[in-house]
Design a protein around this motif. Structure first.
Motif, PDB file in Angstrom:
ATOM      1  N   LEU A  56      20.505  11.939  54.665  1.00 14.69           N
ATOM      2  CA  LEU A  56      21.112  11.953  53.346  1.00 14.69           C
ATOM      3  C   LEU A  56      21.327  10.513  52.897  1.00 14.69           C
ATOM      4  O   LEU A  56      21.847   9.678  53.650  1.00 14.69           O
ATOM      5  CB  LEU A  56      22.447  12.689  53.396  1.00 14.69           C
ATOM      6  CG  LEU A  56      22.994  13.264  52.098  1.00 14.69           C
ATOM      7  CD1 LEU A  56      22.038  14.306  51.524  1.00 14.69           C
ATOM      8  CD2 LEU A  56      24.364  13.885  52.334  1.00 14.69           C
ATOM      9  N   ARG A  57      20.948  10.209  51.665  1.00 12.15           N
ATOM     10  CA  ARG A  57      21.056   8.855  51.132  1.00 12.15           C
ATOM     11  C   ARG A  57      22.506   8.547  50.751  1.00 12.15           C
ATOM     12  O   ARG A  57      23.259   9.411  50.310  1.00 12.15           O
ATOM     13  CB  ARG A  57      20.156   8.728  49.906  1.00 12.15           C
ATOM     14  CG  ARG A  57      19.920   7.306  49.419  1.00 12.15           C
ATOM     15  CD  ARG A  57      18.802   7.291  48.374  1.00 12.15           C
ATOM     16  NE  ARG A  57      18.588   5.958  47.850  1.00 12.15           N
ATOM     17  CZ  ARG A  57      17.857   5.029  48.420  1.00 12.15           C
ATOM     18  NH1 ARG A  57      17.260   5.292  49.576  1.00 12.15           N
ATOM     19  NH2 ARG A  57      17.696   3.830  47.888  1.00 12.15           N
ATOM     20  N   GLY A  58      22.904   7.280  50.928  1.00  9.81           N
ATOM     21  CA  GLY A  58      24.259   6.870  50.568  1.00  9.81           C
ATOM     22  C   GLY A  58      24.490   6.869  49.071  1.00  9.81           C
ATOM     23  O   GLY A  58      23.557   6.819  48.266  1.00  9.81           O
ATOM     24  N   ARG A  59      25.744   6.903  48.681  1.00  7.83           N
ATOM     25  CA  ARG A  59      26.118   6.902  47.269  1.00  7.83           C
ATOM     26  C   ARG A  59      26.239   5.481  46.723  1.00  7.83           C
ATOM     27  O   ARG A  59      26.379   4.519  47.486  1.00  7.83           O
ATOM     28  CB  ARG A  59      27.467   7.596  47.081  1.00  7.83           C
ATOM     29  CG  ARG A  59      27.472   9.094  47.331  1.00  7.83           C
ATOM     30  CD  ARG A  59      28.908   9.592  47.327  1.00  7.83           C
ATOM     31  NE  ARG A  59      29.004  11.042  47.204  1.00  7.83           N
ATOM     32  CZ  ARG A  59      30.131  11.714  47.199  1.00  7.83           C
ATOM     33  NH1 ARG A  59      31.289  11.062  47.323  1.00  7.83           N
ATOM     34  NH2 ARG A  59      30.143  13.034  47.075  1.00  7.83           N
ATOM     35  N   ILE A  60      26.220   5.371  45.390  1.00  2.00           N
ATOM     36  CA  ILE A  60      26.526   4.123  44.698  1.00  2.00           C
ATOM     37  C   ILE A  60      27.710   4.409  43.776  1.00  2.00           C
ATOM     38  O   ILE A  60      27.666   5.345  42.970  1.00  2.00           O
ATOM     39  CB  ILE A  60      25.325   3.597  43.890  1.00  2.00           C
ATOM     40  CG1 ILE A  60      24.123   3.332  44.811  1.00  2.00           C
ATOM     41  CG2 ILE A  60      25.697   2.321  43.135  1.00  2.00           C
ATOM     42  CD1 ILE A  60      22.869   2.888  44.081  1.00  2.00           C
ATOM     43  N   LEU A  61      28.788   3.612  43.917  1.00  2.00           N
ATOM     44  CA  LEU A  61      30.017   3.855  43.160  1.00  2.00           C
ATOM     45  C   LEU A  61      30.431   2.612  42.383  1.00  2.00           C
ATOM     46  O   LEU A  61      30.053   1.486  42.720  1.00  2.00           O
ATOM     47  CB  LEU A  61      31.157   4.257  44.092  1.00  2.00           C
ATOM     48  CG  LEU A  61      30.961   5.490  44.973  1.00  2.00           C
ATOM     49  CD1 LEU A  61      30.436   5.091  46.348  1.00  2.00           C
ATOM     50  CD2 LEU A  61      32.271   6.247  45.138  1.00  2.00           C
ATOM     51  N   THR A  62      31.226   2.826  41.332  1.00  2.00           N
ATOM     52  CA  THR A  62      31.811   1.699  40.609  1.00  2.00           C
ATOM     53  C   THR A  62      33.014   1.170  41.390  1.00  2.00           C
ATOM     54  O   THR A  62      33.456   1.779  42.367  1.00  2.00           O
ATOM     55  CB  THR A  62      32.275   2.128  39.206  1.00  2.00           C
ATOM     56  OG1 THR A  62      33.311   3.108  39.350  1.00  2.00           O
ATOM     57  CG2 THR A  62      31.127   2.699  38.401  1.00  2.00           C
TER      58      THR A  62
END
Length: 608
Positions: A56-62
């Motif tokens: 599962l690919r990691g998330r990108i967050l603000t």
């Protein structure tokens, strides 16, 4: 009785044949009795296959933990062809599979896009894997499949993971996009018999943090990126390649890490709304760290057109668009800066020992040889502070000719122009004033007229909006040029902090505090003075230090202005710097300054 020669030959031949048959039977018996375990092992080895299971690919967050890139379940209709085989020739099974797909498509009300050739290809090349026939199922379609599967073998709903961008176009140039990796180009393709792809970053942070190189400098060395580590299953297949059973000994995938950006969701959203309908860019930095709070580029594009399912007609149109929506103008476009360069020229003047009270006569234009450069007005005797406030070209040209271009270039280079900022994404280095460049690029030698143009941000001088924001921050923070950055943290799948960015000072302006204070006062007057060129940027309750700019570009018969505004300011103990450019604007004071004011008011002074 005499035996004939022919009978003797037949008897001899029969004897040899009998001996041969006996030898063969003995050999077969030996192989079966004594070596059967060896052959069994070979057969088992030939029927064992590895199936790659993607992570599962990691998330990108603000920075305020709004999710910009995520994974979502994508329910698919999959056919397990091994369970759908019919007695007889393979064509009979293929006919059956085609009929099942057509029936499901009819019930869904969707077009049937699966061709017979695709079924045959899957049977020949990937028979051990499920064959996906429909994706992105809704609740009604899931119910239909469950009903069909009760009466037919080999039909299943399989949850998959697809890349998902919840806010579409927000920070699209920063986030970038990922797509499924082409198995034939994957470096680990030969390690697996059956290869299930995962997502690979194509642009933006999705690409920059896909896999962090082992040789990466600093604390990020050895930290895994968004892409995880795939696992695998060990399966046993029959002679046709269909899976008979899953064997023990596989490994579960190890999910990728998530990254927390420096982007502020609310500020980014406001900036993009302000730019809507224009071509340009907007950057806001934390002036005391280099953290990028806003990075907006217009026009933009919708990440949903790239994933989970590529919208190919839209994508083709996007890359043919003459306005280049896919271009990150904040980083990858270099522009003539116009008058936003004047604070740096002012520092060069002060470094030369020229008093800020010394004046130059402005009569509305400066004659240089057989040419002339116009001013923004007729200002009479102008000193440095007045020249910054009113953006007087005559003042800066006059003293630039006394200094010479090399001393001006030194200050510009000191401020980071002509070199990359070091941010994580691809960027332009811009262009410093350069005599060799002018000769090679334009076929002309450097003259006083060239120096005069550079002193007002025209001619051979190009900067990116990010570079402008970086030196605007240095003018406000005491001369420190921080390396701008977009990623604040890297965290693992359980939220454990693996990396936290620390501010890095790349260099410092080689000027005194007094010289900086003089230039800052001039920039304050740009906004606060009743006739300052940037008075439209004023915000009640805040001291804005700004500079307007307009640069004429294009051929003589079709010239237009690229308009600028840079500034630095403080609010509630934090220091900020910003740069905005609008292509084909009116002027920096009439186009960009009011837009900057509107942004600051809505971001910092309006309750959310």
């Amino acid at each position: 009785m005499k035996i004939s020669q022919s009978v003797i030959r037949i008897l001899i031949l029969s004897s040899f044949m009998a001996i041969g048959m006996l030898t063969l039977l003995l050999k077969l018996g030996f192989e079966q009795i004594h070596r059967h375990s060896s052959y069994d092992k070979r057969i088992i080895n030939q029927s064992i296959r590895l199936i790659r299971n993607p992570a599962l690919r990691g998330r990108i967050l603000t920075a305020d933990h709004k999710i910009l890139a995520d994974n979502k379940p994508d329910y698919e209709v999959c056919l397990y062809l091994a369970e759908m085989r019919l007695p007889g020739k393979i064509g009979k099974t293929i006919d059956h599979i085609e009929k099942v797909i057509a029936d499901i498509a009819l019930r869904f009300g969707r077009p049937n896009q699966i061709k017979r050739a695709e079924i045959i290809r899957h049977i020949n090349t990937r028979p051990g894997l499920p064959f996906t026939v429909f994706s992105n199922l809704n609740e009604r379609e899931i119910a239909i499949v469950n009903e069909v599967a009760m009466n037919l073998k080999g039909i299943s709903i399989v949850p998959q993971s697809s890349r998902f961008y919840p806010y579409g176009s927000l920070a699209a140039h920063v986030v970038g996009y990922a797509r499924l990796r082409d198995p034939m180009r994957a470096s680990d393709r030969k390690d697996y018999f059956y290869y299930i792809s995962d997502y690979s970053g194509v642009s933006g942070l999705e690409k920059a943090y896909d896999n962090i190189p082992d040789e990466h400098p600093g604390e990020l060395r050895g930290v895994r990126g968004l892409c995880g580590i795939p696992g695998f299953q060990i399966v046993q297949v029959d002679s046709r390649g269909f899976v008979d059973q899953v064997l023990p000994g596989g490994e579960a995938p190890f999910n990728g890490n998530s990254i927390v950006t420096t982007i502020n969701f609310h500020a980014q959203d406001l900036a993009e709304n302000i730019l809507r309908g224009y071509k340009g860019a907007f950057v806001v930095l934390d002036a005391d760290t280099g953290a990028v709070i806003v990075m907006a580029s217009a026009p933009s594009f919708n990440l949903a057109d790239f994933s989970p399912k590529p919208n190919n007609p839209v994508i083709r149109a996007l890359f043919k668009d003459k306005d280049s929506p896919q271009l990150n103008r904040a980083l990858q476009s270099a522009y003539m800066p116009g008058s936003i360069i004047k604070p740096l020229v002012a520092l060069a003047i002060l470094k030369e020992g020229i008093s800020p009270s010394e004046t130059a006569l402005c009569q509305g234009r400066v004659e240089i040889g057989n040419s002339a450069i116009r001013c923004t007005g007729i200002h009479g005797d102008a000193d440095l502070l007045f020249a910054l406030e009113r953006s007087c070209n005559c003042y800066f040209i006059n003293f630039a000719l006394q200094l010479g271009v090399d001393k001006i270039r030194d200050v510009m280079e000191d401020a980071g122009l002509g070199s990359s900022t070091g941010i994580e994404l691809p960027e332009t280095s811009g262009q410093l004033p350069d005599k060799d460049y002018q000769r090679n690029r334009f076929g002309s030698k450097w003259t006083d007229f060239s120096t005069g143009l550079v002193s007002i941000g025209q001619g051979v001088i190009l900067v990116s909006p990010l570079q402008a924001a970086v030196y605007a921050a240095a003018l406000g923070n005491g001369g420190k040029l921080f390396q701008p950055y977009l990623v604040q943290e890297v965290r693992d799948k359980d939220g454990l902090l693996l990396y936290n960015a620390e501010p890095q000072i790349k260099r410092s302006l080689s000027v005194t505090d007094e010289q900086l204070a003089i230039v800052k006062e001039g920039m304050r007057r740009v906004v606060s003075a009743p006739r300052g060129s940037g008075r439209e940027a004023a915000v009640s309750g805040l001291e804005i230090y700004g500079k307007t700019g307009s640069a004429e570009v294009g051929p003589r018969n079709n010239r237009h202005k690229n308009t600028w505004f840079i500034c630095h300011f403080s609010h509630e103990g934090r220091n900020y710097a910003a740069a905005m450019i609008i292509e084909q604007g009116d002027s920096g004071g009439r186009t960009c300054a009011p837009m900057m004011s509107a942004f600051i008011k809505k971001w910092l002074l309006t309750p959310q």
